[in-house]
Scaffold this motif. Structure first.
Motif, mmCIF file in Angstrom:
data_model
loop_
_atom_site.group_PDB
_atom_site.id
_atom_site.type_symbol
_atom_site.label_atom_id
_atom_site.label_comp_id
_atom_site.label_asym_id
_atom_site.label_seq_id
_atom_site.Cartn_x
_atom_site.Cartn_y
_atom_site.Cartn_z
ATOM 1 N N ASP A 40 115.756 61.002 107.013
ATOM 2 C CA ASP A 40 116.034 61.581 105.766
ATOM 3 C C ASP A 40 117.342 61.275 105.114
ATOM 4 O OD1 ASP A 40 117.080 63.301 107.509
ATOM 5 O OD2 ASP A 40 116.521 65.185 106.493
ATOM 6 N N ALA A 43 117.544 57.503 104.252
ATOM 7 C CA ALA A 43 116.721 57.299 102.935
ATOM 8 C C ALA A 43 117.743 57.736 101.767
ATOM 9 C CB ALA A 43 115.600 57.911 102.646
ATOM 10 N N ASP A 44 118.470 59.031 102.074
ATOM 11 C CA ASP A 44 119.323 59.221 100.767
ATOM 12 C C ASP A 44 120.602 58.249 100.642
ATOM 13 O OD1 ASP A 44 118.091 61.515 99.880
ATOM 14 O OD2 ASP A 44 119.063 62.920 100.802
ATOM 15 N N ARG A 58 121.961 63.899 95.027
ATOM 16 C CA ARG A 58 121.626 63.233 96.118
ATOM 17 C C ARG A 58 122.921 62.880 97.047
ATOM 18 N NH1 ARG A 58 118.782 59.361 94.479
ATOM 19 N NH2 ARG A 58 116.762 60.413 94.861
#
Length: 365
Positions: A40, A43-44, A58
């Motif tokens: 995760d 992905a950010d 983000r």
């Protein structure tokens, strides 16, 4: 003195941690490890390299999460290496580059991975934000590693080129005698190969370059790629995944009927050619081309690079006694040492800065 260096590269394939001892003689890497990055968080981080929605949210989330991860990973390594935190003078924390825009107006570069959290978790003085001072002085902010490459690999009897193949490739030219240190980004490293593999196969990288080796380079596509204006541009120069990404490949393939594996083969040929072009243009005669970074594990890429440079001995930094996975992380340990010693961390002949500058901000432990 012991220093820890931490680096996440443009490939985002792990958190490299190195323990460096420096004092009399050349610096020495005594331990190293690559820690995984949570999916995760990757992905950010990947989303932040391109414009998108909710960037500030983000950014804040990824900055804090990466800083915490770095602090925890350093403590875990020190425990496994039986090195008390009190014995470490400082952590050199590069963080993750999410934007690098040396040609913007004004130029800027941004690395995240909150050093406040690293210092708070570890109790160790942390040095971070190495690139922006060089850029403020008119430099590219990259590459910085050539100064460290010089400290490790300069040989009075043999010309050497050190090539780091991460997401972006950079080269350091170390003539046996003579001219000032030279280094610059040569173009894509693993970035295009990884992006196409992920797009077509759902895998983060082409292991050993096997998929590229199964295809055939497409002459028309290779010719289109070789028209890339960055490759012949004179140094100082630096680039990033803002340029070399999936859209770049799709644009080059437009109007061509090319099998996916042939695209991959062509990307490997282009990457090897772009690195070799830099060597042919700037190396002082035949010598060693020593490769570090994850790209050295791509057998097809290394084969193609050796074929492009028959007058040179293509090898890895491991062959010279320095682990190619930990080299860049170790560089930032060394830069932390130089920051605390109030010594410059940039090479103006590499970055184009107005002069030598002390790099990095200090966060006491």
């Amino acid at each position: 003195m012991k220093f820890v260096g931490v680096m996440t590269g443009t490939s985002m394939d792990g958190l490299d941690i190195a323990l460096l001892e420096t004092g009399v003689g050349a610096p020495r890497v005594t331990a190293a490890r690559t820690a995984p990055l949570p999916a995760d968080l990757v992905a950010d981080l990947a989303a932040l390299t391109q414009p998108g929605d909710d960037e500030v949210e983000r950014l804040g989330r990824a900055d804090a999460a990466l800083g915490t991860l770095i602090g925890e990973a350093v403590l875990a390594c020190l425990d496994d290496w039986d090195v008390p935190a009190a014995d470490v003078r400082a952590i050199g924390c590069h963080g993750q580059t999410i934007r690098h825009r040396p040609d913007a107006e004004p130029p800027f570069t941004l690395q995240i991975g909150d050093p406040n959290r690293v210092a708070e978790l570890t109790g160790i003085t942390t040095v971070a934000d190495f690139r922006r001072r060089d850029m403020a002085a008119g430099g590219q902010g990259a590459p910085l590693a050539p100064l460290f490459h010089e400290a490790l690999f300069r040989d009075a009897a043999r010309h050497r080129v050190v090539v780091n193949i991460g997401g972006i490739a950079n080269a350091t030219f170390l003539p046996a005698q003579g001219r000032a240190l030279l280094g610059f980004d040569t173009g894509p490293g693993n970035a295009l190969l990884d992006a196409w593999t992920l797009c077509c196969r759902g895998e983060p990288f082409d292991r050993d370059g096997a998929w590229a080796a199964s295809g055939r380079s497409h002459p028309g596509l290779l010719e289109a790629l070789q028209r890339d204006p960055f490759i012949p541009r004179p140094p100082p120069k630096s680039t990033g995944k803002e340029t070399y990404h999936l859209g770049y490949i799709e644009g080059a393939c437009a109007g061509l009927d090319v099998r996916p594996q042939d695209v991959q083969a062509t990307l490997a040929a282009f990457t090897a050619w772009s690195i070799a072009e830099a060597v042919r243009r700037h190396a002082d005669g035949a010598g060693d081309v020593a490769v570090c970074g994850g790209g050295r594990r791509n057998r097809e890429l290394m084969r193609l690079l050796a074929a492009e440079l028959p007058q040179h001995r293509v090898l890895t930094t491991d062959d010279l006694g320095v682990d190619g996975d930990s080299l860049e992380a170790a560089a930032f340990a060394w830069f932390a040492h130089r920051t605390l010693a109030r010594e410059p961390g940039n090479a103006p002949s590499v970055t184009g800065a107005a002069g030598p500058r002390i790099l990095g901000a200090i966060y006491p432990g």
